[in-house]
Write an enzyme that holds these catalytic residues in place. Structure first.
Site, PDB file in Angstrom:
ATOM      1  N   ASP A 274       0.869  -1.256  -0.057  1.00  0.00           N
ATOM      2  CA  ASP A 274       0.024   0.038   0.120  1.00  0.00           C
ATOM      3  C   ASP A 274       0.734   1.346  -0.068  1.00  0.00           C
ATOM      4  O   ASP A 274       0.755   2.160  -0.549  1.00  0.00           O
ATOM      5  CB  ASP A 274      -0.945  -0.023   1.228  1.00  0.00           C
ATOM      6  CG  ASP A 274      -0.457  -0.498   2.538  1.00  0.00           C
ATOM      7  OD1 ASP A 274       0.940  -0.365   2.511  1.00  0.00           O
ATOM      8  OD2 ASP A 274      -1.012  -0.623   3.415  1.00  0.00           O
ATOM      9  N   ASN A 275       2.009   1.449   0.897  1.00  0.00           N
ATOM     10  CA  ASN A 275       2.849   2.349   0.902  1.00  0.00           C
ATOM     11  C   ASN A 275       3.726   2.722  -0.384  1.00  0.00           C
ATOM     12  O   ASN A 275       3.770   3.685  -0.871  1.00  0.00           O
ATOM     13  CB  ASN A 275       3.522   2.260   2.013  1.00  0.00           C
ATOM     14  CG  ASN A 275       4.702   3.511   2.534  1.00  0.00           C
ATOM     15  OD1 ASN A 275       5.566   3.571   1.892  1.00  0.00           O
ATOM     16  ND2 ASN A 275       4.183   4.435   3.013  1.00  0.00           N
TER      17      ASN A 275
END
Length: 465
Positions: A274-275
Site C-alpha cells: 500500500d505504501n
C-alpha cells in the site's frame, strides 16, 4: 583561560555544550511544530460533520463508476459489520468484489450471509488467488484488480468499517482539481481504532493509532512533505497504477521502463504494498494524495501485548529498508527521548529544573494527543475507559524505545504466521519455518491462540468467478 602557547583555545567544552543545546532545542521546536500542525489539521478536518456529497443522489450515469475491492482472509473482528458498511454506501454507481485465496476460507460464510441480505446488490466473490509474489494480499487482489468493471478502485481492508457517505466524498476529491494544480490520484482515510476485547495489547494499539500515529499521519499529509499512506482504505485509478513499476523513479514522459513489470503485479515483492503504490504515484507519476474528512474505523480484536510488540517490530523493520534515515531518527521523535534531550538543553542554557520542564513537556504532549483523539473520534475517551486509556498510552510511550532498539538490529519479520526476510527498498523473501527463532515462534503461537482451524470449515456452494 589560555593554552600553553599563550593562545585562547578555539573551542571549549562549554561552547560545544552551548551549541549542542541550541541544536537540540531547534529539533525540539521543529517536532513540536509538526505536532501542532497535526493537532490543528485534525480539528479542522474532523471536528465538523462531513458534508453530504451531491453525487450521493445523482443519476448513476452522471457519476464515475467505482469497483470496491475487499480482500479477505479469515474471521476478522466485526467482519460482518465491516463488510456490510460497503453495501450501505450512498453512491449510485459501484460494484463490490470480495476475494479469498481458497474455498475453505473462514470469511466465506459471512460473505454468503451478506449476499443473501442484499440480493439486489452488484456484488460477487472471486475464489482463488493468483500468485505473483510473496505478498498474500497482492496475490489475493490480482484477479479482482484485473476483472473490476471500473477504472476507479477502492481497496478496503477487511477489518475496516466506513461511513455510508465516504465513497461519494472520496470520489469528489479524486475528480476535483485542487487549487495547487497538482492532480489528486489517491484518496485515503486516517484509521481510527476501536477495541472490542479490552486486552492490554489492543488498548495499547488503540492508544497508538488514535494519538501518536494519527497526529503524525495527518501532519505529514497536511504539509505534503512526502507520500505517507496506510492501506486501510485507499481510492485510486487502475490506469494510474498500471503505469507504475515500483522503482519510485520519475518516468520520462508517460512511458515507464518497457522491460519492467507494471501495475499491481509489480508490488507483489513488497510487504508494504500500500505504501509502495502510494509512493509510486507520488514519485513516479508526480501526482498527489489527499485525506478525506471520513475515518476508517479499524476494529481491533483480542490482541495481546506480545501481538502488539511483534506488529510494531514488523513495521519498523519494513520502514528501515524503505526510509532508513527517518527510521534511525524515530527515537528522537518520541516523548521520552525528545523530552529528556530538551530538558538537558534548557537546564544548560537557562538553568531550568529538569523536573519542572519534564512535567510541562509530558502534560503538553498528553494534551495534544487527547486533542487529536477527540477530533477524529468526535468525543473524548469514554468515561468508563479513561483510566485504561491513560495506562495504555503510558505503556506505549515506555515501550517505544525498547521496541525500536530490538527492531532496528534485525531483518526478519512475522506476518500472518509466516516469516519474511527484509531486503533492499522494502522487498521481502519468504523464510523457511525452521529458521524461526524460539522466541518469535513462541510469540506467534501465543498471538494465534484461540483461533479456529481451517479444518473446521466446509467450502460454501459459491460460484467461482
Amino acid at each position: 583561560m589560555e593554552s600553553d602557547t599563550g593562545q585562547s583555545p578555539l573551542v571549549t567544552s562549554s561552547t560545544v555544550r552551548y551549541y549542542l543545546s541550541i541544536v537540540c532545542l531547534g529539533w525540539y521546536a521543529v517536532h513540536w511544530s509538526l505536532q501542532l500542525v497535526g493537532m490543528y489539521a485534525a480539528r479542522r478536518r474532523y471536528r465538523s460533520p462531513c458534508p453530504r456529497s451531491p453525487s450521493s443522489s445523482a443519476p448513476p450515469e452522471s457519476v464515475p463508476g467505482v469497483s470496491i475491492l475487499r480482500p479477505l482472509k479469515g474471521l476478522d473482528t466485526n467482519l460482518f459489520e465491516n463488510l456490510e458498511s460497503t453495501f450501505r454506501q450512498e453512491y449510485p454507481n459501484f460494484e463490490i468484489i470480495f476475494s479469498v485465496a481458497n474455498e475453505y476460507d473462514q470469511a466465506l460464510p459471512v460473505v454468503q450471509a451478506l449476499l443473501e441480505k442484499y440480493p439486489n446488490s452488484n456484488a460477487r466473490v472471486i475464489i482463488g488467488e493468483e500468485v505473483v509474489g510473496v505478498n498474500p494480499k497482492v496475490n489475493n487482489l490480482i484477479r479482482p484488480y484485473r476483472e473490476a468493471k471500473h477504472d476507479i478502485l477502492w481497496v478496503l481492508d477487511s477489518n475496516v468499517t466506513i461511513s455510508p457517505g465516504a465513497l461519494a466524498r472520496a470520489v469528489d476529491i479524486l475528480t476535483t482539481t485542487p487549487g495547487s494544480g497538482k492532480k489528486i490520484s489517491l484518496v485515503h482515510h486516517v484509521p481510527f481504532a476501536t477495541v472490542s476485547t479490552p486486552t492490554l495489547g489492543a488498548k495499547v494499539e488503540e492508544a497508538f493509532l488514535n494519538t501518536t500515529h494519527a497526529k503524525m499521519y495527518i501532519a505529514i499529509n497536511t504539509l505534503a512533505l512526502d507520500s505517507c499512506v496506510m492501506g486501510k482504505s485507499n481510492l485510486y485509478r487502475r490506469s494510474d497504477v498500471d503505469r507504475l513499476d515500483g522503482s519510485l523513479k520519475p518516468h520520462t514522459g508517460d512511458t515507464p521502463n518497457p522491460s519492467a513489470e507494471r501495475g499491481l503485479r509489480a508490488f507483489g515483492k513488497y510487504l508494504a504494498e500500500d505504501n509502495m503504490i502510494a509512493s509510486g504515484i507520488w514519485h513516479e507519476l508526480g501526482l498527489r494524495h489527499d485525506l478525506s474528512c471520513d475515518v476508517a474505523h479499524n476494529a481491533i480484536g483480542d490482541m495481546s501485548l506480545k501481538d502488539y510488540i511483534l506488529r510494531r517490530i514488523r513495521w519498523i523493520r519494513v520502514r528501515k529498508h524503505m526510509v532508513l534515515s527517518a527510521t534511525l531518527l524515530e527515537p528522537l521523535t518520541e516523548s521520552i527521548a525528545l523530552g529528556t534531550i530538551a530538558a538537558l538543553s534548557v537546564r544548560s542554557l537557562f538553568d531550568i529544573s529538569y523536573l519542572f520542564f519534564l512535567s510541562c513537556h509530558f502534560s503538553a504532549w498528553l494534551f495534544v494527543d487527547l486533542d487529536v483523539y477527540c477530533s477524529i473520534a468526535g468525543h473524548p475517551p469514554p468515561q468508563g475507559s479513561r483510566t485504561s486509556f491513560f495506562v495504555a498510552w503510558m505503556v506505549r510511550e515506555l515501550l517505544a524505545f525498547p521496541i525500536w532498539l530490538y527492531a532496528v538490529v534485525g531483518n526478519q519479520v512475522m506476518w500472518r504466521g509466516k516469516k519474511y526476510k527484509m531486503l533492499r527498498n522494502g522487498e521481502v523473501e519468504a523464510v523457511k519455518p525452521s529458521a524461526i527463532s524460539g522466541l518469535e515462534s513462541a510469540l506467534t503461537w501465543l498471538g494465534a491462540r484461540g483461533r479456529k482451524s481451517l479444518d473446521q470449515y466446509e467450502p460454501l456452494p459459491l460460484s467461482h468467478s
